[in-house]
Motif scaffolding. Structure first.
Motif, mmCIF file in Angstrom:
data_model
loop_
_atom_site.group_PDB
_atom_site.id
_atom_site.type_symbol
_atom_site.label_atom_id
_atom_site.label_comp_id
_atom_site.label_asym_id
_atom_site.label_seq_id
_atom_site.Cartn_x
_atom_site.Cartn_y
_atom_site.Cartn_z
ATOM 1 N N VAL A 54 0.830 -1.203 0.000
ATOM 2 C CA VAL A 54 0.000 0.000 0.000
ATOM 3 C C VAL A 54 0.868 1.258 0.000
ATOM 4 O O VAL A 54 0.568 2.233 -0.702
ATOM 5 C CB VAL A 54 -0.964 -0.015 1.206
ATOM 6 N N THR A 55 1.953 1.238 0.750
ATOM 7 C CA THR A 55 2.867 2.392 0.760
ATOM 8 C C THR A 55 3.434 2.625 -0.631
ATOM 9 O O THR A 55 3.543 3.771 -1.097
ATOM 10 C CB THR A 55 3.997 2.170 1.776
ATOM 11 N N ASP A 56 3.794 1.555 -1.319
ATOM 12 C CA ASP A 56 4.282 1.677 -2.695
ATOM 13 C C ASP A 56 3.222 2.308 -3.586
ATOM 14 O O ASP A 56 3.512 3.230 -4.366
ATOM 15 C CB ASP A 56 4.676 0.295 -3.227
ATOM 16 N N GLU A 57 1.990 1.838 -3.470
ATOM 17 C CA GLU A 57 0.911 2.374 -4.306
ATOM 18 C C GLU A 57 0.661 3.854 -4.011
ATOM 19 O O GLU A 57 0.495 4.669 -4.921
ATOM 20 C CB GLU A 57 -0.366 1.565 -4.091
ATOM 21 N N LEU A 58 0.640 4.200 -2.738
ATOM 22 C CA LEU A 58 0.423 5.601 -2.369
ATOM 23 C C LEU A 58 1.569 6.479 -2.858
ATOM 24 O O LEU A 58 1.346 7.614 -3.310
ATOM 25 C CB LEU A 58 0.286 5.718 -0.851
ATOM 26 N N ALA A 59 2.782 5.961 -2.779
ATOM 27 C CA ALA A 59 3.939 6.734 -3.247
ATOM 28 C C ALA A 59 3.887 6.933 -4.761
ATOM 29 O O ALA A 59 4.260 7.998 -5.267
ATOM 30 C CB ALA A 59 5.230 6.035 -2.838
ATOM 31 N N ARG A 60 3.443 5.920 -5.489
ATOM 32 C CA ARG A 60 3.300 6.078 -6.939
ATOM 33 C C ARG A 60 2.337 7.221 -7.270
ATOM 34 O O ARG A 60 2.595 8.033 -8.171
ATOM 35 C CB ARG A 60 2.768 4.780 -7.562
ATOM 36 N N ARG A 61 1.245 7.266 -6.526
ATOM 37 C CA ARG A 61 0.258 8.312 -6.773
ATOM 38 C C ARG A 61 0.824 9.687 -6.405
ATOM 39 O O ARG A 61 0.595 10.671 -7.120
ATOM 40 C CB ARG A 61 -1.005 8.026 -5.961
ATOM 41 N N ALA A 62 1.543 9.747 -5.293
ATOM 42 C CA ALA A 62 2.131 11.025 -4.874
ATOM 43 C C ALA A 62 3.152 11.502 -5.897
ATOM 44 O O ALA A 62 3.229 12.698 -6.204
ATOM 45 C CB ALA A 62 2.773 10.883 -3.499
ATOM 46 N N PRO A 102 10.648 1.948 -5.797
ATOM 47 C CA PRO A 102 11.322 3.118 -6.370
ATOM 48 C C PRO A 102 10.522 4.405 -6.157
ATOM 49 O O PRO A 102 11.106 5.476 -5.976
ATOM 50 C CB PRO A 102 11.430 2.781 -7.860
ATOM 51 N N ALA A 103 9.190 4.294 -6.176
ATOM 52 C CA ALA A 103 8.356 5.487 -5.989
ATOM 53 C C ALA A 103 8.533 6.047 -4.581
ATOM 54 O O ALA A 103 8.618 7.267 -4.389
ATOM 55 C CB ALA A 103 6.892 5.151 -6.240
ATOM 56 N N ALA A 104 8.594 5.173 -3.581
ATOM 57 C CA ALA A 104 8.789 5.645 -2.210
ATOM 58 C C ALA A 104 10.144 6.318 -2.053
ATOM 59 O O ALA A 104 10.267 7.365 -1.410
ATOM 60 C CB ALA A 104 8.655 4.476 -1.230
ATOM 61 N N ARG A 105 11.184 5.739 -2.669
ATOM 62 C CA ARG A 105 12.520 6.363 -2.597
ATOM 63 C C ARG A 105 12.540 7.705 -3.311
ATOM 64 O O ARG A 105 13.150 8.671 -2.838
ATOM 65 C CB ARG A 105 13.570 5.421 -3.191
ATOM 66 N N THR A 106 11.882 7.764 -4.446
ATOM 67 C CA THR A 106 11.830 9.023 -5.197
ATOM 68 C C THR A 106 11.102 10.096 -4.414
ATOM 69 O O THR A 106 11.545 11.252 -4.352
ATOM 70 C CB THR A 106 11.139 8.802 -6.551
ATOM 71 N N LEU A 107 9.985 9.730 -3.797
ATOM 72 C CA LEU A 107 9.224 10.698 -3.006
ATOM 73 C C LEU A 107 10.031 11.162 -1.806
ATOM 74 O O LEU A 107 10.061 12.369 -1.501
ATOM 75 C CB LEU A 107 7.908 10.071 -2.551
ATOM 76 N N LEU A 108 10.689 10.236 -1.112
ATOM 77 C CA LEU A 108 11.504 10.619 0.039
ATOM 78 C C LEU A 108 12.608 11.578 -0.390
ATOM 79 O O LEU A 108 12.858 12.591 0.297
ATOM 80 C CB LEU A 108 12.107 9.382 0.699
ATOM 81 N N ALA A 109 13.272 11.295 -1.502
ATOM 82 C CA ALA A 109 14.334 12.185 -1.982
ATOM 83 C C ALA A 109 13.791 13.581 -2.277
ATOM 84 O O ALA A 109 14.436 14.591 -1.976
ATOM 85 C CB ALA A 109 14.992 11.586 -3.224
ATOM 86 N N GLU A 110 12.600 13.648 -2.865
ATOM 87 C CA GLU A 110 11.991 14.947 -3.166
ATOM 88 C C GLU A 110 11.622 15.683 -1.880
ATOM 89 O O GLU A 110 11.839 16.902 -1.764
ATOM 90 C CB GLU A 110 10.747 14.746 -4.032
ATOM 91 N N LEU A 111 11.079 14.964 -0.911
ATOM 92 C CA LEU A 111 10.730 15.596 0.367
ATOM 93 C C LEU A 111 11.980 16.107 1.077
ATOM 94 O O LEU A 111 11.962 17.187 1.679
ATOM 95 C CB LEU A 111 9.971 14.605 1.251
ATOM 96 N N GLU A 112 13.062 15.340 1.016
ATOM 97 C CA GLU A 112 14.318 15.808 1.607
ATOM 98 C C GLU A 112 14.786 17.087 0.904
ATOM 99 O O GLU A 112 15.218 18.045 1.554
ATOM 100 C CB GLU A 112 15.389 14.729 1.492
ATOM 101 N N ARG A 113 14.719 17.078 -0.425
ATOM 102 C CA ARG A 113 15.187 18.237 -1.187
ATOM 103 C C ARG A 113 14.415 19.497 -0.823
ATOM 104 O O ARG A 113 14.963 20.605 -0.828
ATOM 105 C CB ARG A 113 15.044 17.950 -2.687
#
Length: 209
Positions: A54-62, A102-113
């Motif tokens: 579910v976290t993966d799916e939510l991250a894809r949407r985000a 990968p979507a969760a990692r991408t989102l985390l990187a963007e939030l950090e940035r």
């Protein structure tokens, strides 16, 4: 929701097959031998795996909402490489989701940035954590950082600043990721046997993330 679905995320069904794929890739942590204990452990493992998916799916949407394009393929096998320190810092659900998605990692990187680190915050961190900035020579000599140390016993702030900012931004990004996930999970519907492991509405809930 059909009998083949594990959850529904904002109207879209998440098939049980995605949860099963993760379960096949990640061996059980608990080595139970009694049948009743094994059955309970497997129920919790399925609930845990559902949260990762579910976290993966939510991250894809985000990511889609933000115009981010992560790699399209998740890797259940990467969940095997989650470091113990990440589990301790993040909890096993988030740590595994970041390894798996990968979507969760991408989102985390963007939030950090996106996280600002004011200069005063970096300077305050340097002042409050002087023990982390002793020079190698001072460490060898056993210098006590808070009693009698000279300025020359410390790495200058100007040299330490970039690392401090990086660490503060990383910590703020993780907090932002947790805040996002808490909000994003609101309204997700789960099939019986796929609820959150800590959901008190089922009798064998536990709060081990």
């Amino acid at each position: 929701m059909t009998r083949h679905d594990a959850a529904v995320v904002h109207g879209e069904a998440i098939p049980k097959a995605r949860v099963d794929a993760l379960l096949r890739a990640v061996p059980p942590r608990d080595r139970e031998t009694r049948p009743e204990s094994l059955a309970r452990a497997e129920r919790q493992r399925r609930r845990w795996a559902t949260q990762v998916v579910v976290t993966d799916e939510l991250a894809r949407r985000a990511c889609a909402d933000r115009g981010l394009k992560p790699p399209s393929e998740v890797s259940p096998a990467l969940a095997l490489s989650v470091a113990g320190t990440d589990v301790a810092d993040l909890g096993s659900i988030v740590a595994t989701a970041l390894a798996h998605s990968p979507a969760a990692r991408t989102l985390l990187a963007e939030l950090e940035r996106e996280q600002p680190v004011p200069e005063e915050a970096a300077r305050e961190y340097y002042t409050r954590n002087r023990d982390r900035f002793l020079t190698p020579d001072a460490l060898r000599r056993g210098v006590e950082p808070f009693h009698g140390a000279a300025d020359t016993d410390f790495v200058p702030y100007e040299r330490a600043r970039a690392g401090i900012v990086r660490d503060l931004r990383r910590a703020a990004g993780r907090r932002a990721f947790f805040d996002w996930l808490d909000q994003a999970r609101v309204g997700v519907q789960y099939a019986p046997g796929h609820e959150h492991p800590g959901d008190p509405s089922h009798p064998d809930h536990e709060h081990r993330h």
